[in-house]
Design an enzyme around this catalytic site. Structure first.
Site, PDB file in Angstrom:
ATOM      1  N   ASP A   1       2.691  -7.789  12.790  1.00 42.63           N
ATOM      2  CA  ASP A   1       1.838  -8.335  11.019  1.00 42.63           C
ATOM      3  C   ASP A   1       2.773  -9.533  11.041  1.00 42.63           C
ATOM      4  OD1 ASP A   1       0.112  -7.616   9.385  1.00 42.63           O
ATOM      5  OD2 ASP A   1       1.852  -6.711   8.069  1.00 42.63           O
TER       6      ASP A   1
ATOM      7  N   GLY B   1       0.898  -1.400   0.062  1.00 42.04           N
ATOM      8  CA  GLY B   1       0.145   0.229  -0.011  1.00 42.04           C
ATOM      9  C   GLY B   1       0.853   1.388   0.059  1.00 42.04           C
TER      10      GLY B   1
ATOM     11  N   LYS C   1      13.247  -1.306  -1.088  1.00 39.18           N
ATOM     12  CA  LYS C   1      11.727  -0.391  -0.466  1.00 39.18           C
ATOM     13  C   LYS C   1      11.811   1.157  -0.936  1.00 39.18           C
ATOM     14  CE  LYS C   1       7.920  -1.003   2.973  1.00 39.18           C
ATOM     15  NZ  LYS C   1       7.557  -1.495   4.137  1.00 39.18           N
TER      16      LYS C   1
END
Length: 421
Positions: free
Chosen positions: A138, A27, A45
């Site tokens: 997570d 996202g 990233k």
């Protein structure tokens, strides 16, 4: 990890890392396969320009700080980062291999022994994270990479310090993956404890052993209700019986009822040792199984054959059912394997290679030599030993026959003449 080509809008390099392809996206950003100036592969990233604002920069900076703090063999290590760049980025160790979710969806659930090895390995890795006062928050199949050196945990974007009740999340907003999220995280309880990662690890191990998660629903609101409802128990359908008690405990509704990560390691170890293996052996089998196609390893569960035991050559009794042939049996070479029970035995050299000589050439049988006085004497010596009480003709014994003794003597003389010493 599967890599796709760069698109025209992708940068060619960032932060000194040359970008070679796309690994995935989320996202907030895109993940690339990169290479450092020194040739080191990296997962780079980059935050999408469309979501770069003060809040996303602050969250990204927090992820970088956490990656600087966390350590351990099961964590993909931070290489470099810049949260203040126009396009904030970070580079971590590149792990060559699929994530757990893709592996299970492609090849099916893992055998119970390998799930126990996975559980012990990841629980130990989470233990190092918790020692730094951190929570992952997570953990899910997509965040477990199955590399050539074993599984590694990635993506600490939602990680927080365990005792902190502060959050960058907006009020009444829950972040994380609902299907792997414990009830207290789903209801927004603060502060969270290490039990949230134990629950998520239980969900990961359930998925690894069955291919499904504790709760599944087509509607996100129904899913949240199932997770937070004490009366709705996790779906353990298909889980191996020996794993059910551990998985049920890890997925307990109340955080206080879950084992610690240390207890998870101990229980996984005990279950592995009950099958006659050491945990280190099970870990090596897990890595072998996940790196190579599973169909190449039809039996990984039985205890391994000791490397110190050399298989004995087949005896005459082992070949009683084999068809008779005039051809001599071929000696095994370095490329041949034997074994019919799933265990493969590799012969390093053939007997002839060990002597560094060519195998003897088999010639046609020669005509029988005329009987001599010595032959008659040998037969007379053999007769009493071979006579049968019932008076019938005795069966010839290769071990005691005079012809066998002469043949053996001839072979010894031939080898002695050709020997280099």
């Amino acid at each position: 990890m599967q890599t796709t080509p760069l698109s025209p809008e992708d940068p060619a390099q960032i932060g000194g890392f040359e970008l070679l392809g796309r690994i995935g996206q989320g996202g907030m950003g895109q993940v690339y396969l990169g290479e450092s100036p020194g040739g080191e592969p990296a997962a780079v990233k980059v935050i999408k320009p469309s979501v770069v604002d003060s809040t996303s920069r602050l969250r990204f900076a927090q992820e970088i700080d956490i990656l600087k703090t966390v350590w351990g063999a099961r964590i993909a290590q931070l290489l470099d980062a810049d949260a203040d760049s126009d396009e904030p980025w970070l580079a971590t160790e590149y792990v060559e291999g699929p994530d757990l979710g893709k592996h299970v969806m492609t090849h099916g659930p893992l055998p119970a022994l390998l799930v126990l090895s996975l559980g012990a390995t990841l629980a130990e890795g989470l233990g190092y994270v918790h020692k730094q006062g951190l929570l992952h928050r997570d953990l899910k199949p997509a965040n477990i990479l199955l590399g050539p050196n074993g599984p590694k945990i990635i993506d600490f974007g939602l990680a927080v310090f365990a005792e902190s009740s502060a959050s960058l999340t907006a009020a009444n907003t829950v972040v994380g993956t609902p299907s792997c999220m414990p009830p207290e995280q789903a209801t927004g309880v603060k502060p969270l404890t290490s039990a949230v990662d134990v629950y998520a690890l239980g969900a990961v191990l359930l998925f690894a052993s069955t291919g499904h998660l504790p709760y599944h629903a087509n509607n996100i609101h129904v899913l949240f209700h199932m997770v937070t409802d004490p009366a709705t128990t996790p779906d353990l359908t298909g889980a191996p019986p020996e794993l059910v008690p551990l998985l049920a405990a890890m997925l307990s509704h109340q955080a206080r009822d879950r084992p610690t990560v240390t207890e998870v390691v101990q229980q996984c170890r005990a279950l592995v040792e009950a099958q006659g293996l050491k945990l280190a052996q099970a870990r090596r089998r897990l890595t072998t199984y996940t790196v190579a196609p599973p169909q190449d390893f039809p039996t990984l569960l039985p205890a391994p054959v000791s490397q110190d035991v050399v298989p004995a050559p087949p005896t005459l009794s082992d070949q009683t059912d084999a068809p008779l042939s005039d051809e001599a049996p071929s000696a095994p070479t370095s490329a041949q394997e034997s074994g019919s029970d799933g265990q493969r035995t590799m012969f390093l050299t053939s007997p002839y290679q060990a002597r560094q000589e060519e195998p003897p050439v088999r010639s046609e049988p020669a005509a029988p030599a005329p009987q001599t006085a010595q032959d008659e004497q040998d037969k007379a010596q053999d007769a009493p030993r071979l006579a049968r009480p019932d008076g019938r003709s005795p069966a010839r014994s290769l071990r005691h026959s005079a012809q066998a003794r002469r043949t053996a003597q001839q072979l010894r003389e031939a080898y002695a003449a050709r020997a280099a010493f």
